[in-house]
Design a protein around this motif. Structure first.
Motif, short mmCIF file in Angstrom:
data_model
loop_
_atom_site.label_atom_id
_atom_site.label_comp_id
_atom_site.label_asym_id
_atom_site.label_seq_id
_atom_site.Cartn_x
_atom_site.Cartn_y
_atom_site.Cartn_z
N PHE A 98 -33.79 22.11 42.10
CA PHE A 98 -32.94 23.17 42.64
C PHE A 98 -32.06 23.82 41.59
O PHE A 98 -31.53 24.90 41.81
N SER A 99 -31.92 23.17 40.44
CA SER A 99 -31.09 23.78 39.41
C SER A 99 -31.75 25.06 38.87
O SER A 99 -31.11 25.89 38.24
N LYS A 100 -33.06 25.20 39.15
CA LYS A 100 -33.75 26.38 38.62
C LYS A 100 -33.72 27.56 39.59
O LYS A 100 -34.18 28.65 39.28
N LEU A 101 -33.23 27.30 40.82
CA LEU A 101 -33.30 28.35 41.83
C LEU A 101 -32.08 29.28 41.74
O LEU A 101 -30.95 28.86 41.89
N THR A 102 -32.33 30.57 41.46
CA THR A 102 -31.24 31.54 41.34
C THR A 102 -31.13 32.35 42.63
O THR A 102 -32.00 32.27 43.49
N SER A 103 -30.04 33.16 42.74
CA SER A 103 -29.91 33.98 43.95
C SER A 103 -31.02 35.04 43.97
O SER A 103 -31.53 35.40 45.03
N GLU A 104 -31.43 35.53 42.81
CA GLU A 104 -32.53 36.48 42.80
C GLU A 104 -33.82 35.78 43.25
O GLU A 104 -34.67 36.38 43.91
N GLY A 105 -33.94 34.48 42.91
CA GLY A 105 -35.10 33.70 43.34
C GLY A 105 -35.17 33.61 44.86
O GLY A 105 -36.23 33.79 45.45
N VAL A 106 -34.03 33.34 45.49
CA VAL A 106 -34.01 33.22 46.96
C VAL A 106 -34.33 34.57 47.59
O VAL A 106 -35.12 34.67 48.53
N LEU A 107 -33.74 35.64 47.04
CA LEU A 107 -34.01 36.98 47.56
C LEU A 107 -35.51 37.28 47.44
O LEU A 107 -36.14 37.80 48.36
N SER A 108 -36.09 36.91 46.30
CA SER A 108 -37.51 37.19 46.10
C SER A 108 -38.38 36.34 47.02
O SER A 108 -39.45 36.79 47.45
N PHE A 147 -30.79 36.00 66.75
CA PHE A 147 -29.74 35.50 65.86
C PHE A 147 -30.23 34.99 64.51
O PHE A 147 -29.77 35.45 63.47
N VAL A 148 -31.14 34.02 64.53
CA VAL A 148 -31.45 33.28 63.30
C VAL A 148 -32.02 34.20 62.22
O VAL A 148 -31.49 34.28 61.10
N THR A 149 -33.10 34.91 62.57
CA THR A 149 -33.75 35.77 61.58
C THR A 149 -32.79 36.85 61.04
O THR A 149 -32.64 36.98 59.82
N PRO A 150 -32.11 37.62 61.92
CA PRO A 150 -31.22 38.65 61.40
C PRO A 150 -30.13 38.09 60.48
O PRO A 150 -29.87 38.65 59.42
N ILE A 151 -29.52 36.97 60.89
CA ILE A 151 -28.42 36.43 60.08
C ILE A 151 -28.95 35.99 58.71
O ILE A 151 -28.36 36.30 57.67
N LEU A 152 -30.11 35.31 58.73
CA LEU A 152 -30.68 34.88 57.45
C LEU A 152 -30.98 36.07 56.54
O LEU A 152 -30.65 36.06 55.35
N VAL A 153 -31.62 37.09 57.11
CA VAL A 153 -31.98 38.26 56.30
C VAL A 153 -30.71 38.89 55.71
O VAL A 153 -30.66 39.19 54.51
N ILE A 154 -29.70 39.05 56.53
CA ILE A 154 -28.47 39.69 56.04
C ILE A 154 -27.81 38.85 54.94
O ILE A 154 -27.45 39.36 53.88
N ILE A 155 -27.72 37.53 55.17
CA ILE A 155 -27.09 36.67 54.15
C ILE A 155 -27.85 36.76 52.83
O ILE A 155 -27.26 36.92 51.76
N ILE A 156 -29.18 36.68 52.91
CA ILE A 156 -29.96 36.66 51.67
C ILE A 156 -29.85 38.00 50.93
O ILE A 156 -29.74 38.05 49.71
N ILE A 157 -29.86 39.11 51.68
CA ILE A 157 -29.71 40.41 51.02
C ILE A 157 -28.34 40.51 50.33
O ILE A 157 -28.24 40.88 49.16
N LEU A 158 -27.29 40.14 51.03
CA LEU A 158 -25.95 40.22 50.44
C LEU A 158 -25.83 39.30 49.23
O LEU A 158 -25.23 39.66 48.21
N HIS A 159 -26.45 38.13 49.34
CA HIS A 159 -26.45 37.18 48.22
C HIS A 159 -27.18 37.78 47.03
O HIS A 159 -26.72 37.70 45.90
N GLY A 160 -28.32 38.41 47.31
CA GLY A 160 -29.08 39.05 46.23
C GLY A 160 -28.30 40.15 45.57
O GLY A 160 -28.39 40.38 44.35
N LEU A 161 -27.49 40.87 46.34
CA LEU A 161 -26.67 41.96 45.80
C LEU A 161 -25.39 41.44 45.15
O LEU A 161 -24.54 42.19 44.71
N LYS A 162 -25.24 40.10 45.18
CA LYS A 162 -24.07 39.42 44.61
C LYS A 162 -22.78 39.76 45.35
O LYS A 162 -21.69 39.75 44.80
N ILE A 163 -22.91 40.17 46.63
CA ILE A 163 -21.72 40.47 47.42
C ILE A 163 -21.21 39.18 48.07
O ILE A 163 -20.04 38.99 48.33
N LEU A 164 -22.13 38.29 48.32
CA LEU A 164 -21.79 37.05 49.02
C LEU A 164 -22.00 35.85 48.11
O LEU A 164 -23.05 35.73 47.51
#
Ligand code: TRP
Length: 444
Positions: free
Chosen positions: A212-222, A427-444
């Motif tokens: 898991f040390s290799k997993l970046t936020s861009e990795g999760v977004l991708s 709930f589940v899918t929308p929340i996950l998608v939103i979190i991951i997008i914001l994380h990828g944009l470095k907002i979250l």
């Protein structure tokens, strides 16, 4: 609405094969291994599997339902099913976004599939040289627009030729012929890589032992973006394919089947390719060129007998996906604008062809989200990581909150499944998608 002239699948099996044909493509054999290499292996694979289950599968079900219930293209589906608002429905934005993403995805997809087509010719003339020379040869193709354009022209021409023939005679017929052969060849390559090369076990560890040390936020977004890309979601492909169904199907079972084949083929391709990467000490993070620089090292020894079928089938897998991307845009112009199939296919195909030419120009780059990217990278990055997830988010919310109908039969298990799926879509899918997008944009 020109519903009288709309196409439909010949049989349910034909539909299933075409849908698997759409899902299985360059995304599985070319993209999955290369991004797994770039983002560090096992932990990325785990994130990807997680997204397939919690994001991909529910949205796949939702898209098929939207298509089958409305019998319309990706924009028309929202208009028809939003009974209260109809033509004024804000949800149609999801469909629009899909038509636009389809345009850009098809452009870089065709260029990549063009490389695969070029390798059919190379397989016939035979691969030679060291691993470094083989890599240099690929770099030459990638960096010479005239060569890439030539093969892009050929591939785009083939895609247009099939889509012009329509649903049953074009898409269904060709998917039925091409998909089974692909499965056989890939299984062979995977077994060879795993058991007959010295890198097999390392490949297994690379893909399935998460670090898991290799997993970046861009990795999760991708990982999330790729779960959309590989299942052909978020741009209306599965809405459009669902709309050609004559009767209802079991959406859960169908989606599970598509997701299963798609994931199995991606993992098999990953194992086959990384076995060679480790056997010949190649670079795991080789990027988009990965399969074009690893497999030929093996094919040098096996000769045309394995190389030719492989690149033929890679090209065919790309073809059964490319037709499903072009079909979304074509179906929109046929249904909503009343264009003939010939006019829509040639018009849209021609424009996409031009956008593809932009993707062959490598040295014109922009700075975007922390990296220098050319048109090819940009089209891929923005569509896969942002446009598809946002398209999927809209589908998920629409089916979860607005669509009243059930999407599984009225057995007890069906009703329970329906309830679970509805909660996931709400709930589940929308929340996950939103979190991951914001994380990828470095907002979250
Ligand atoms: N899923 C295909 C692949 O893996 C590509 C594809 C077809 C696609 N239709 C799509 C990707 C719609 C995104 C959206 O190669």
């Amino acid at each position: 609405m020109a519903s009288g002239v709309r196409g439909s699948w010949g049989t349910r099996m034909g539909f299933l094969i075409a849908a698997v044909g759409s899902a299985v493509g360059l995304g599985n054999i070319w993209k999955f291994p290369y991004i797994t290499g770039v983002y560090g292996g096992g932990a990325f694979v785990l994130a990807y599997l997680f997204c397939i289950l919690l994001v991909g599968l529910p949205i796949l079900m939702a898209e098929l339902t939207l298509g089958a219930r409305s019998k319309r293209n990706s924009v028309g589906a929202f208009i028809t099913l939003d009974e209260k608002r109809g033509k004024k429905s804000p949800w149609q934005l999801g469909g629009w976004l899909g038509v636009i993403s389809g345009f850009f995805i098809m452009a870089f997809y065709s260029v990549t599939a063009g490389w695969s087509t070029a390798y059919i010719a190379k397989a016939i003339s035979g691969f030679s040289g060291t691993a470094a020379e083989i890599k240099a040869e690929f770099d030459k193709i990638q960096n010479t627009p005239s060569i890439s354009i030539l093969w892009h022209t050929l591939f785009m021409g083939l895609t247009i030729a099939i889509v012009i023939r329509g649903v049953k005679q074009g898409i269904e017929k060709w998917s039925r012929i091409l998909m089974p052969i692909l499965g056989i060849i890939l299984t062979g390559l995977c077994v060879y890589g795993l058991f007959f090369t010295s890198g097999g076990m390392k490949a297994l560890a690379f893909l399935f032992k998460p670090d898991f040390s290799k997993l970046t936020s861009e990795g999760v977004l991708s990982a999330m973006g790729h779960s959309f890309f590989t299942l052909s979601l978020g741009m209306g492909t599965m809405i459009t394919y669902g709309s050609y169904l004559k009767q209802e199907v079991n959406y859960f079972q169908t989606s599970l089947t598509i997701a299963f084949f798609d994931t199995a083929i991606a993992l098999a391709a990953g194992l086959a390719i990384f076995s060679l990467v480790f056997t010949y000490n190649l670079e795991v993070s080789g990027g988009p060129g990965l399969i074009f620089t690893t497999l030929p090292v093996l094919f040098k020894q096996t000769g045309m007998l394995v190389a030719l079928p492989f690149f033929l089938l890679l090209t065919f897998a790309a073809l059964t996906s490319a037709i499903s991307i072009l079909e979304v845009v074509v179906a929109y112009f046929i249904d909503e604008k009343g264009w003939s199939r010939v006019k829509a296919t040639l018009g849209v195909g021609g424009l996409i062809y031009l956008a593809g030419i932009l993707c062959t120009i490598n040295d014109f780059t922009f700075h975007f989200q922390g990296k220098e990217r050319n048109f090819y990278d940009l089209f891929d990055f923005v569509t896969t990581n942002y446009m598809l997830p946002i398209g999927g988010l809209i589908v998920s919310l629409f089916v979860g909150w607005v669509l009243k109908d059930r999407f599984s039969e009225d057995s007890e298990v069906g009703i329970l499944l329906h309830k679970i799926m509805r909660i996931i879509l709400k709930f589940v899918t929308p929340i996950l998608v939103i979190i991951i997008i914001l994380h990828g944009l470095k907002i979250l």
